[in-house]
Scaffold this active site. Structure first.
Site, PDB file in Angstrom:
ATOM      1  N   ASP A 100       0.841  -1.205   0.000  1.00 18.36           N
ATOM      2  CA  ASP A 100       0.000   0.000   0.000  1.00 18.36           C
ATOM      3  C   ASP A 100       0.878   1.258   0.000  1.00 18.36           C
ATOM      4  OD1 ASP A 100      -2.606  -1.497   0.545  1.00 18.36           O
ATOM      5  OD2 ASP A 100      -1.343  -2.143   2.207  1.00 18.36           O
ATOM      6  N   GLU A 133       1.546  -6.390  -5.437  1.00 21.34           N
ATOM      7  CA  GLU A 133       1.220  -5.509  -6.563  1.00 21.34           C
ATOM      8  C   GLU A 133       2.454  -4.770  -7.094  1.00 21.34           C
ATOM      9  OE1 GLU A 133      -2.505  -3.459  -6.461  1.00 21.34           O
ATOM     10  OE2 GLU A 133      -1.677  -1.700  -7.474  1.00 21.34           O
TER      11      GLU A 133
HETATM   12  O1  TRH Z   1       4.448  -6.229   0.438  1.00 18.45           O
HETATM   13  P1  TRH Z   1       3.407  -6.714  -0.478  1.00 18.45           P
HETATM   14  O2  TRH Z   1       2.909  -8.051  -0.254  1.00 18.45           O
HETATM   15  O3  TRH Z   1       2.251  -5.705  -0.456  1.00 18.45           O
HETATM   16  C1  TRH Z   1       0.890  -5.796  -0.683  1.00 18.45           C
HETATM   17  C2  TRH Z   1       0.162  -5.700   0.610  1.00 18.45           C
HETATM   18  O4  TRH Z   1       0.075  -6.987   1.164  1.00 18.45           O
HETATM   19  C3  TRH Z   1      -1.175  -5.121   0.360  1.00 18.45           C
HETATM   20  O5  TRH Z   1      -1.971  -5.081   1.506  1.00 18.45           O
HETATM   21  C4  TRH Z   1      -1.834  -5.885  -0.725  1.00 18.45           C
HETATM   22  O6  TRH Z   1      -3.023  -5.310  -0.928  1.00 18.45           O
HETATM   23  C5  TRH Z   1      -0.980  -5.826  -1.944  1.00 18.45           C
HETATM   24  O7  TRH Z   1       0.287  -6.420  -1.657  1.00 18.45           O
HETATM   25  C6  TRH Z   1      -1.582  -6.501  -3.130  1.00 18.45           C
HETATM   26  O8  TRH Z   1       3.960  -6.671  -1.995  1.00 18.45           O
HETATM   27  P2  TRH Z   1       4.227  -5.476  -3.023  1.00 18.45           P
HETATM   28  O9  TRH Z   1       2.943  -4.892  -3.503  1.00 18.45           O
HETATM   29  O10 TRH Z   1       5.125  -6.012  -4.028  1.00 18.45           O
HETATM   30  O11 TRH Z   1       4.968  -4.368  -2.189  1.00 18.45           O
HETATM   31  C7  TRH Z   1       6.271  -4.515  -1.736  1.00 18.45           C
HETATM   32  C8  TRH Z   1       6.974  -3.172  -1.761  1.00 18.45           C
HETATM   33  O12 TRH Z   1       8.213  -3.271  -1.078  1.00 18.45           O
HETATM   34  C9  TRH Z   1       7.294  -2.705  -3.157  1.00 18.45           C
HETATM   35  O13 TRH Z   1       7.118  -1.298  -3.238  1.00 18.45           O
HETATM   36  C10 TRH Z   1       8.775  -3.045  -3.331  1.00 18.45           C
HETATM   37  C11 TRH Z   1       9.242  -2.790  -1.927  1.00 18.45           C
HETATM   38  N1  TRH Z   1      10.513  -3.451  -1.538  1.00 18.45           N
HETATM   39  C12 TRH Z   1      11.612  -2.653  -1.326  1.00 18.45           C
HETATM   40  O14 TRH Z   1      11.554  -1.419  -1.514  1.00 18.45           O
HETATM   41  N2  TRH Z   1      12.770  -3.239  -0.902  1.00 18.45           N
HETATM   42  C13 TRH Z   1      12.886  -4.570  -0.721  1.00 18.45           C
HETATM   43  O15 TRH Z   1      13.972  -5.048  -0.335  1.00 18.45           O
HETATM   44  C14 TRH Z   1      11.731  -5.386  -0.970  1.00 18.45           C
HETATM   45  C15 TRH Z   1      11.818  -6.873  -0.777  1.00 18.45           C
HETATM   46  C16 TRH Z   1      10.557  -4.792  -1.368  1.00 18.45           C
END
Ligand code: TRH
Length: 376
Positions: free
Chosen positions: A20, A275
């Site tokens: 989010d 996402e």
């Molecule tokens: O973390 P996510 O699973 O996030 C979400 C939430 O669960 C949310 O509630 C749900 O609705 C949505 O998924 C579908 O996965 P996502 O979306 O990939 O987000 C992870 C974020 O973290 C993304 O912006 C990339 C960032 N990230 C970093 O900046 N550094 C890192 O080392 C990693 C592993 C991720």
């Protein structure tokens, strides 16, 4: 919108994990950088935010960062001037006092609910539908990100693809060396792993250990590192490297968003989730495997199929890719489907570039938002 500086309030609640705030933070930065938008970002959980952006002060009510104002969104919401454009991310509910203040403005602000990304067909018909408020003369517009020109598009910064194209093998080696990854050993396959709890992971790790290829898995912290540690029987800390036959696993620290982008560019295959990492893996133009956010009654599997159908259209080996993704998101034997998947990775990489070429023809999410707001 260039030349029209406008005030935007973006409201974000962190439901869980990082997606989010990950989406809101990228969007806020792009609007500020590329469209001169005057951004105030309201976030209810600055701890989660600080993982993506370590300079965030987690107990500050107001702070300024990269030309934006970051506000801690507390239950006792202060009296503030309402912005010209109000984005409510992922149906988070705006404070009642703020909605009343919106209704009192002479010119009502443009109110947008930014929805979750889906490749399903209905999204095209629902994008930009408006819903009038029950009591106030206000209208909320539903803004759907998506993969077609009749949706809101995907977050993609103006120079992203050119910076990505310029990032070559030697940049990848330099970037990975900074994370303690040694130079590539012959034909070693580099994999990044970002996933939820996944019952398929132990079997896949075993397959990697016993398989014919040397594989180095760069494991992100949290659920991925915990599960890999459980399989190894020892904790996988950032910086630690452990081997089992053909498999080397290496723990990573949590990276900044731009660092995470580079990790995706530098690896041969990326396992992503949710996402934002799922979208960034597409821009990386490498073969990727998506673990979709699980929902009740398996509704997420419909979303998964919808994406697979779009993404794999005209790819001759589509069934191979589908089978592996379905196993990764469900159950069944995963070893053989991995072997088939890895065998098609060169053609899948070419196909992913073609896919991105198609996506690039549609405008990006920030651009579409700005056009909607300013009627262009
Ligand atoms: O973390 P996510 O699973 O996030 C979400 C939430 O669960 C949310 O509630 C749900 O609705 C949505 O998924 C579908 O996965 P996502 O979306 O990939 O987000 C992870 C974020 O973290 C993304 O912006 C990339 C960032 N990230 C970093 O900046 N550094 C890192 O080392 C990693 C592993 C991720």
């Amino acid at each position: 919108m260039q030349n029209n500086i406008s005030r935007w309030d973006i409201f974000c609640t962190v439901i869980d994990n990082y997606g989010d705030i990950g989406v809101c933070w990228r969007l806020a930065r792009q609007l500020a950088d590329e469209y001169d938008a005057d951004i105030r970002l309201w976030v209810d959980n600055l701890d989660s935010f600080s993982h993506l952006c370590p300079t965030i002060v987690t107990d500050a009510d107001v702070q300024h960062l990269e030309g934006m104002q970051i506000r801690r969104w507390r239950p006792d919401f202060p009296t503030v001037d309402v912005a010209d454009i109000v984005i409510e991310a992922f149906a988070c509910e705006l404070p009642a006092s703020y909605v009343e203040a919106m209704a009192e403005r002479k010119i009502a602000p443009i109110w947008i609910n930014l929805e979750y990304l889906s490749a399903e067909d209905w999204v095209d018909d629902s994008h930009l539908l408006a819903s009038p408020h029950k009591h106030h003369p206000l209208k909320k517009h539903f803004f759907f990100p998506g993969f077609t020109p009749t949706t809101g598009g995907l977050i993609r910064e103006r120079d992203l693809l050119s910076v990505r194209s310029a990032f070559d093998e030697s940049d990848a080696d330099k970037f990975l060396a900074g994370l303690g990854v040694p130079p590539r050993d012959g034909t070693e396959i580099r994999v990044s792993l970002f996933c939820y709890d996944n019952a398929m992971l132990p079997e896949l790790l075993q397959e990697w250990a016993d398989g014919p290829d040397r594989i180095r898995v760069l494991v992100t912290p949290g659920a991925p590192a915990r599960q890999v540690g459980d399989w190894l029987g020892e904790q996988l800390l950032p910086g630690t490297q452990l081997c089992r036959n053909k498999l080397t696993v290496q723990g990573l620290p949590f990276l900044s968003q731009s660092g995470y982008d580079r990790l995706l560019w530098a690896c041969d295959i990326n396992f992503v989730r949710g996402e934002d990492s799922f979208v960034r893996a597409q821009w990386a133009q490498r073969p990727f495997v998506w673990q979709i956010y699980p929902q009740t009654e398996n509704t997420h599997l419909i979303k998964l199929e919808a994406f697979l159908t779009r993404y794999l259209q005209n790819f001759p080996e589509s069934e191979t890719v589908k089978r592996f993704w379905q196993r990764w998101n469900g159950s069944g034997e995963i070893g053989a489907s991995w072997r088939d998947f890895v065998a098609v990775r060169a053609s899948l990489e070419l196909h992913t570039k073609v896919w991105v070429g198609q996506l690039d023809r549609t405008r990006n999410l920030a651009d579409n938002l700005v056009r909607f707001v300013f009627g262009k």
